[in-house]
Design an enzyme around this catalytic site. Sequence first.
Site, PDB file in Angstrom:
ATOM      1  N   SER A 120     -19.978 -31.475  23.905  1.00 44.27           N
ATOM      2  CA  SER A 120     -18.942 -30.330  24.203  1.00 44.27           C
ATOM      3  C   SER A 120     -18.889 -30.131  25.844  1.00 44.27           C
ATOM      4  O   SER A 120     -18.525 -31.002  26.559  1.00 44.27           O
ATOM      5  CB  SER A 120     -19.939 -29.029  23.850  1.00 44.27           C
ATOM      6  OG  SER A 120     -18.908 -27.988  23.581  1.00 44.27           O
ATOM      7  N   LEU A 121     -19.792 -29.055  26.450  1.00 44.82           N
ATOM      8  CA  LEU A 121     -19.661 -29.048  27.985  1.00 44.82           C
ATOM      9  C   LEU A 121     -20.123 -30.312  28.544  1.00 44.82           C
ATOM     10  O   LEU A 121     -19.424 -30.682  29.585  1.00 44.82           O
ATOM     11  CB  LEU A 121     -20.437 -27.724  28.287  1.00 44.82           C
ATOM     12  CG  LEU A 121     -21.076 -27.673  29.935  1.00 44.82           C
ATOM     13  CD1 LEU A 121     -19.541 -27.627  30.634  1.00 44.82           C
ATOM     14  CD2 LEU A 121     -21.832 -26.498  30.253  1.00 44.82           C
TER      15      LEU A 121
END
Length: 314
Positions: free
Chosen positions: A119-120
């Site tokens: 994700s991030l």
Amino acid sequence: MAEEKVNGYQKEDLPLGVKVEEIEIPVPWGHVAGRWWGPKNKQPMIAIHGWQDNAGTWDKLIPLLPAATSVLCIDLPGHGLSSHYPTGMLYYIFWDGIVLLRRIVKYFNWSKITLMGHSLGGALSFMYAASFPDDVDRIICIDIASPAVRVPEHMVKNTSGMIEKNLEYENLPEEKIPCYDYEEMIDIVCEAYKGSVSRENCKVLMKRGMAPVPAHMKKKGFYFKRDPRLKVAGLAMMSIETALEYASKVTCKVLNIRAIPGQKWERLDYYLDIIEKLKQNADVNYIEVEGTHHVHLNAPQNIDTIIEDFLELY
């Protein structure tokens, strides 16, 4: 084998030959905490967690990789056991992450690094590879293709609200910090992840994500360790045009694993457009697997062989 309690970890049962050590890396505002898996006499792969998660997100996947695999899993600033930013600073999560990775690479004097992110963390791997293409050998991105892409109208509309919330959280008095008993806190975490993380694995994340309330607060229970300002770090979004331009600069080997159903993307076409743009200048392996957005934590057996094969191939 087992490891004695360290930073909330209560004796870990690990496969034979697998080792992990807690480390701290100095930074100007304090330290960045990490878990270094495997041998420390060789350059590790750097693993980066998702927004509001922490280095514990890799606790189920890394032990499935060969014991000789060296991986440094970091807590990003304001997450896990890492220092929060000083009062008065804002989090620009994508841009801050690139700077942090550069600090770590320079601190250890590493070159031709391998990055793995969820994700991030996957977005940061992508951004770093685009910004320093000569310094990156491989990136592994799990259920993400690039930083969060938003139309300009969305970014402009949300600017004032984000700033107001930042100032509110910055001045949050101790008595307003929410405290809960353990099971109640796990309930809150499970609800927030909306099925992406099982209850058991929420407890894994909370080993570094929560802490007992300090005695001077005269309350019982636990509180979330992450910086509340991270909730409003959305000033860091970008347009699809900007994301595609970054994608054109990536030249390393890329493994992109997209979970199905995974994240519910507002614009899945943006994700796939980034993959196609990456293929113009990079060697890209795009693979779809069954799993939630946190497939690496919830079903690591679905991706460990894919990652191992990618690392061995290159």
